[in-house]
Scaffold this motif. Structure first.
Motif, PDB file in Angstrom:
ATOM      1  N   ARG A  88       6.499  -2.835  -6.273  1.00  0.00           N
ATOM      2  CA  ARG A  88       5.517  -3.479  -4.780  1.00  0.00           C
ATOM      3  C   ARG A  88       5.260  -2.963  -3.551  1.00  0.00           C
ATOM      4  O   ARG A  88       4.229  -2.851  -3.070  1.00  0.00           O
ATOM      5  CB  ARG A  88       6.571  -5.205  -3.457  1.00  0.00           C
TER       6      ARG A  88
ATOM      7  N   GLY B 135       2.609   0.364  -4.210  1.00  0.00           N
ATOM      8  CA  GLY B 135       1.510  -0.136  -4.554  1.00  0.00           C
ATOM      9  C   GLY B 135       1.227  -1.133  -5.747  1.00  0.00           C
ATOM     10  O   GLY B 135       0.447  -0.496  -6.801  1.00  0.00           O
ATOM     11  N   GLY B 136       1.972   0.094  -6.610  1.00  0.00           N
ATOM     12  CA  GLY B 136       1.966  -0.951  -8.956  1.00  0.00           C
ATOM     13  C   GLY B 136       1.459   0.200  -8.770  1.00  0.00           C
ATOM     14  O   GLY B 136       0.847   2.026  -9.139  1.00  0.00           O
TER      15      GLY B 136
ATOM     16  N   PRO C 179      -2.365   0.497 -10.342  1.00  0.00           N
ATOM     17  CA  PRO C 179      -3.441  -1.067 -10.139  1.00  0.00           C
ATOM     18  C   PRO C 179      -4.192  -0.514 -11.622  1.00  0.00           C
ATOM     19  O   PRO C 179      -4.612  -1.448 -12.478  1.00  0.00           O
ATOM     20  CB  PRO C 179      -4.849  -0.272  -9.538  1.00  0.00           C
ATOM     21  N   GLN C 180      -4.414   1.073 -12.603  1.00  0.00           N
ATOM     22  CA  GLN C 180      -5.172   1.295 -13.906  1.00  0.00           C
ATOM     23  C   GLN C 180      -3.838   1.300 -15.074  1.00  0.00           C
ATOM     24  O   GLN C 180      -4.290   1.838 -16.059  1.00  0.00           O
ATOM     25  CB  GLN C 180      -5.350   3.188 -13.405  1.00  0.00           C
TER      26      GLN C 180
ATOM     27  N   ALA D  15      -1.755   9.305  -7.055  1.00  0.00           N
ATOM     28  CA  ALA D  15      -1.491   7.882  -6.627  1.00  0.00           C
ATOM     29  C   ALA D  15      -0.049   7.803  -6.401  1.00  0.00           C
ATOM     30  O   ALA D  15       0.268   6.013  -5.960  1.00  0.00           O
ATOM     31  CB  ALA D  15      -1.559   7.459  -8.173  1.00  0.00           C
TER      32      ALA D  15
ATOM     33  N   HIS E 234       0.327  -8.847 -13.062  1.00  0.00           N
ATOM     34  CA  HIS E 234       0.471  -7.883 -11.494  1.00  0.00           C
ATOM     35  C   HIS E 234       0.217  -6.194 -11.112  1.00  0.00           C
ATOM     36  O   HIS E 234       1.539  -6.206 -10.726  1.00  0.00           O
ATOM     37  CB  HIS E 234       1.051  -8.452 -10.200  1.00  0.00           C
TER      38      HIS E 234
ATOM     39  N   THR F 200      -0.897  -4.188  -9.483  1.00  0.00           N
ATOM     40  CA  THR F 200      -0.727  -3.482  -8.277  1.00  0.00           C
ATOM     41  C   THR F 200       0.395  -4.025  -7.419  1.00  0.00           C
ATOM     42  O   THR F 200      -0.203  -3.234  -6.793  1.00  0.00           O
ATOM     43  CB  THR F 200      -2.221  -4.017  -7.536  1.00  0.00           C
TER      44      THR F 200
ATOM     45  N   GLU G 297       1.443  -6.379  -6.280  1.00  0.00           N
ATOM     46  CA  GLU G 297       0.820  -7.918  -5.125  1.00  0.00           C
ATOM     47  C   GLU G 297       1.463  -8.903  -6.043  1.00  0.00           C
ATOM     48  O   GLU G 297       0.915  -8.973  -7.038  1.00  0.00           O
ATOM     49  CB  GLU G 297      -0.630  -8.078  -4.562  1.00  0.00           C
TER      50      GLU G 297
END
Length: 197
Positions: free
Chosen positions: A44, A47-48, A50-51, A80, A168, A170, A172
């Motif tokens: 968390r 920012g995880g 996303p891709q 990233a 999830h 990302t 979030e």
């Protein structure tokens, strides 16, 4: 950057709780729950990834093509942040092992395998901070910690966290699974006074 420095920015409360539970000789259930919570917190905060699904598809295609060039073409996520660097380590290794075992997998299975490896890598980075203290002070041997890490990676909370991470990516809304309360044997409960419960 050495392995132990990856999560230095987040070696805070949740990871200290894991270290304290390990030092106190807490049950494996408590340690697993605390470790999974620390992993979720780290994802968390960073920012995880996303891709995640796209990288998993690249890993799957590299495994299907069965060539070294395909491994090199897996997109690198170095810019990233911390999770991107960990992903850069995990993705090519997963594709290579899938090639060796000749695993032709679906996109969903590839995503699950990549998420599982990434969570194990985050756990390993968190444990790296604790190793000097746990081993030098005689709390554990290296073999005991390896067994603990192996049981953690195969535990039900880790599998539940993997599924939540896929939903999830990302970070979030990512939460660790609910804690399991260690149950005491019936005989012990019967012999314990109400004030001690």
């Amino acid at each position: 950057m050495p392995d132990g420095d990856y999560l230095a920015w987040r070696a805070g409360g949740k990871w200290r709780k894991v270290a304290n539970l390990l030092k106190a000789g807490a049950s494996s259930t408590e340690v697993e729950d605390a470790m999974v919570a620390a992993i979720a917190d780290s994802i968390r905060a960073s920012g995880g990834v996303p891709q995640l699904a796209e990288v998993a598809e690249s890993v799957r295609l590299a495994a299907v093509q069965d060539s070294h060039e395909a491994l090199v073409q897996i997109p690198m996520q170095s810019r990233a942040g911390v999770m991107g660097r960990l992903l850069d380590e995990v993705a090519p290794a997963l594709a290579s092992s899938m090639q060796e075992r000749m695993n032709l997998v679906s996109p969903d299975t590839a995503t699950e395998a990549l998420a599982e490896r990434l969570l194990e890598r985050v756990a390993g980075a968190g444990l790296d901070h604790m190793l000097p203290t746990l081993i030098a002070d005689g709390y554990y041997t290296m073999a005991q910690l390896r067994d603990l890490f192996t049981s953690l990676s195969k535990s039900p909370p880790m599998a539940a966290l993997r599924d939540r991470f896929i939903r999830h990516p990302t970070g979030e809304g990512l939460r660790a699974p609910d804690r399991r309360s260690p149950t005491k044997p019936l005989e012990e409960l019967l012999r314990t006074g109400l004030d001690d419960l």
